[in-house]
Design an enzyme around this catalytic site. Structure first.
Site, mmCIF file in Angstrom:
data_model
loop_
_atom_site.group_PDB
_atom_site.id
_atom_site.type_symbol
_atom_site.label_atom_id
_atom_site.label_comp_id
_atom_site.label_asym_id
_atom_site.label_seq_id
_atom_site.Cartn_x
_atom_site.Cartn_y
_atom_site.Cartn_z
ATOM 1 N N TRP A 267 -9.797 13.974 -3.048
ATOM 2 C CA TRP A 267 -8.218 13.724 -3.526
ATOM 3 C C TRP A 267 -7.734 15.095 -4.125
ATOM 4 O O TRP A 267 -6.528 15.486 -3.920
ATOM 5 C CB TRP A 267 -8.017 12.607 -4.147
ATOM 6 C CG TRP A 267 -6.664 12.034 -4.753
ATOM 7 C CD1 TRP A 267 -5.533 11.547 -4.099
ATOM 8 C CD2 TRP A 267 -6.018 12.475 -5.882
ATOM 9 N NE1 TRP A 267 -4.400 11.289 -4.753
ATOM 10 C CE2 TRP A 267 -4.761 11.893 -5.920
ATOM 11 C CE3 TRP A 267 -6.516 13.232 -7.049
ATOM 12 C CZ2 TRP A 267 -3.911 12.206 -6.892
ATOM 13 C CZ3 TRP A 267 -5.554 13.285 -8.032
ATOM 14 C CH2 TRP A 267 -3.961 12.663 -8.172
ATOM 15 N N PHE B 281 -11.937 9.623 -9.710
ATOM 16 C CA PHE B 281 -10.479 9.415 -9.967
ATOM 17 C C PHE B 281 -10.398 10.399 -11.309
ATOM 18 O O PHE B 281 -11.325 10.743 -12.032
ATOM 19 C CB PHE B 281 -10.226 8.062 -10.459
ATOM 20 C CG PHE B 281 -9.822 7.081 -9.276
ATOM 21 C CD1 PHE B 281 -8.508 6.593 -9.096
ATOM 22 C CD2 PHE B 281 -10.697 6.921 -8.198
ATOM 23 C CE1 PHE B 281 -8.178 5.883 -8.381
ATOM 24 C CE2 PHE B 281 -10.298 6.382 -7.237
ATOM 25 C CZ PHE B 281 -8.983 5.725 -7.156
ATOM 26 N N LYS C 96 0.955 -1.136 0.016
ATOM 27 C CA LYS C 96 0.059 0.116 0.110
ATOM 28 C C LYS C 96 0.749 1.512 -0.037
ATOM 29 O O LYS C 96 0.554 2.173 -0.458
ATOM 30 C CB LYS C 96 -0.816 0.011 1.248
ATOM 31 C CG LYS C 96 -1.861 -0.908 1.076
ATOM 32 C CD LYS C 96 -3.049 -0.785 2.199
ATOM 33 C CE LYS C 96 -3.652 0.220 2.246
ATOM 34 N NZ LYS C 96 -4.819 0.445 3.473
ATOM 35 N N PHE D 90 -11.303 -2.427 5.043
ATOM 36 C CA PHE D 90 -11.702 -3.154 3.881
ATOM 37 C C PHE D 90 -13.289 -2.999 3.520
ATOM 38 O O PHE D 90 -13.776 -1.724 3.757
ATOM 39 C CB PHE D 90 -11.628 -4.802 3.858
ATOM 40 C CG PHE D 90 -10.029 -4.709 4.176
ATOM 41 C CD1 PHE D 90 -9.122 -4.645 2.999
ATOM 42 C CD2 PHE D 90 -9.484 -5.529 5.153
ATOM 43 C CE1 PHE D 90 -7.771 -4.729 2.757
ATOM 44 C CE2 PHE D 90 -7.932 -5.711 4.985
ATOM 45 C CZ PHE D 90 -7.313 -5.270 3.963
#
Length: 560
Positions: free
Chosen positions: A412, A384, A108, A303
């Site tokens: 983000w 994204f 990760k 998760f």
């Protein structure tokens, strides 16, 4: 766009005292500084000061669809949501888990969010932080050494070396330690087979996250079962007089860690159990303290919702009076396409058919949360830069047709501004929340078998469960010992609803295979292991450690 670590290093950080005093309303003796930007919080002093306050904030749980290599971004969304709530003049705080060094150096690369939605200082948090995980490893291994030392010096308790269930642990991915033989050589102890778990899977980690204070911590540690004697009777940590020294090692680790986001929202980062092999939630102390200090607590379960959220609701909420006022289910276009059959290298190309097929995974998680637990849920589409407008429109149309509450999240790239609509939706949901409707997946009065089957059939949608003869015998022993009333923590692959990581999306007509079961008497749950689950991960062929470096200026690179 700049790398995560560069954004973090270039950010304007406020002294943690300002976050503690001005934002949270703490007073100087209630925090212990760990440098300029990290602090431990003395929860007992705060509770004593606020003992007459009936204030309790709203709890928001962030979970996700079944994870894929494409990433879902729960932490990024959680941070962006908390920042957005503060921008709406709401007193909000985060309650997140601590990263393990295993994934940091493995695959990760970090667990502090990303882009302009991060908790900082990300390099410190991702590395040794305030030493909590090291303390947990030390306490775990102290008990292991006491066990073998007791056997070496005469074994007064008649511990059966072949029935020692307590394992050593290490906060690193090291497959070589999964099965070992120790005590070799003259005067080095009794040679026996042993195993290591990653520290995130240690029962001590679970106990830290579920304990209410030092006294409860010590009580839970004393109740740990380390193995069985030759009469097959359980041996407890208290029989070895280990609980006091172990608690001393954990005296600071039990205190929540306070940091901040890029936008200076306070964040408790405390406890780090994985959700695939442990219970996957940050500490009860941090969560309840946040609810006492702030109007909104945004917390995350590890998760997918079949793992972290199920354990948050059926384990953490049972141990406390916590009930989420709203749940955020994070999904991405890329992950939905992956579940729909698109290859990882093709996720940037339009594939409406795969997106439509993969929607089944989202829908199953959504329905589980709504109809098994009677919770309010909003889908957060974590955007994204590679997402195509045609696919976003397709997904939004599908959600609208099914009357599913959703919001686009782009934290983000935009920070809090990317979660404005999500935050407003959350406020509306919290206003409409009726906590009395909340229900668990199963009743604690059911048999161990029936509780496992309830999770398997209601949450995973298995047709049945299959137990080995050894597990059947183990369940009989546990029920004889009086552990039948404990909740269940299933250790299962995170990549599928089933126990087969290759069964993507929303598989049907499968049987969940149960290969082992053990009692975590201190944590107060039963750990049920499904086929092929591993509690000590290994490193990938090209681990992230190859990309991590430190410059002559002591600036760290490669963390992401």
């Amino acid at each position: 766009m700049k790398s995560d670590i560069l954004i973090s290093q270039e950010s304007q950080k406020l002294p943690i005292e300002l976050i503690a005093y001005k934002t949270l309303g703490l007073i100087p003796n209630e925090i212990e500084l760990y440098g300029k930007y990290k602090a431990k919080v003395n929860y007992n002093l705060i509770y004593n000061r606020l003992e007459n306050s009936n204030k309790t904030g709203k709890l928001i749980l962030v979970t996700a669809i079944t994870p894929t290599p494409a990433g879902e971004g729960k932490t990024t969304v959680s941070i962006g949501l908390a920042d957005a709530l503060r921008k709406l003049n709401k007193h909000a705080i985060l309650s997140l888990r601590e990263p393990s060094l295993g994934p940091v150096f493995g695959i990760k690369g970090g667990a502090t969010g990303g882009g302009y939605s991060q908790v900082i200082p990300m390099d410190d948090i991702n590395l040794h932080f305030t030493g909590d995980i090291h303390a947990i490893s030390a306490a775990n291994n102290l008990l292991a050494s006491i066990i073998d030392n007791h056997i070496f010096h005469g074994n007064e308790l008649r511990i059966n070396p072949k029935k020692i269930t307590w394992r050593r642990c290490l906060d690193m991915n090291d497959r070589q330690l999964r099965f070992i033989v120790n005590g070799l050589g003259p005067n080095n102890g009794i040679a026996r087979e042993d195993s290591f778990d990653i520290t995130a899977a240690s029962e001590i980690m679970a106990i830290i996250c579920l304990a209410s204070d030092i006294a409860d911590l010590k009580r839970r540690i004393s109740n740990i079962i380390i193995g069985y004697n030759y009469k097959n009777q359980p041996i407890f940590a208290r029989d070895l007089k280990a609980e006091n020294a172990m608690t001393v090692l954990l005296k600071d680790a039990i205190k929540p860690n306070l940091v901040q986001t890029l936008e200076h929202t306070p964040a408790f980062i405390h406890g780090g159990p994985f959700a695939n092999i442990a219970h996957g939630c940050s500490s009860v102390i941090a969560t309840k303290l946040g609810l006492k200090l702030c109007d909104f607590v945004v917390t995350e379960a590890g998760f997918g919702a079949d793992l972290g959220a199920e354990k948050f609701l059926d384990i953490k909420c049972r141990h406390t009076d916590l009930i989420p006022d709203a749940v955020v289910l994070v999904a991405t276009i890329r992950a939905l396409k992956y579940h729909g059959g698109s290859k990882i290298g093709d996720l940037g190309s339009e594939n409406l058919e795969a997106l439509n097929l993969g929607f089944s995974n989202l829908l199953r998680h959504l329905n589980n949360l709504k109809y098994n637990y009677n919770l309010q849920v909003i889908v957060a589409i974590n955007k994204f830069n590679t997402d195509l407008d045609s696919e976003l429109i397709f997904l939004q149309d599908k959600l609208l047709k099914l009357n599913i509450n959703y919001a686009i999240a782009d934290a983000w790239k935009l920070g809090s501004a990317g979660c404005d609509m999500l935050a407003q939706n959350i406020l509306n949901m919290c206003d409409a929340c009726d906590r009395t409707k909340f229900s668990f997946c199963y009743d604690l009065g059911l048999s161990i078998y029936d509780k496992i089957k309830a999770i398997a059939t209601k949450i995973y949608h298995a047709t049945d469960i299959k137990l080995t003869s050894n597990v059947i015998s183990q369940i009989q022993d546990l029920e004889t010992l009086g552990f039948n009333s404990l909740p269940i923590c299933i250790a299962k692959t995170q990549y599928s609803f089933s126990d087969n990581p290759k069964l993507l999306n929303a598989p049907e007509d499968f049987i969940l295979n149960i290969c082992d079961i053990k009692v975590s008497a201190g944590a107060e749950f039963l750990v049920v292991l499904t086929s092929n689950i591993i509690t000590m991960p290994g490193l990938p062929k090209i681990p992230n450690s190859e990309r991590i470096d430190i410059l002559d200026s002591e600036i760290i690179t490669g963390l992401s």
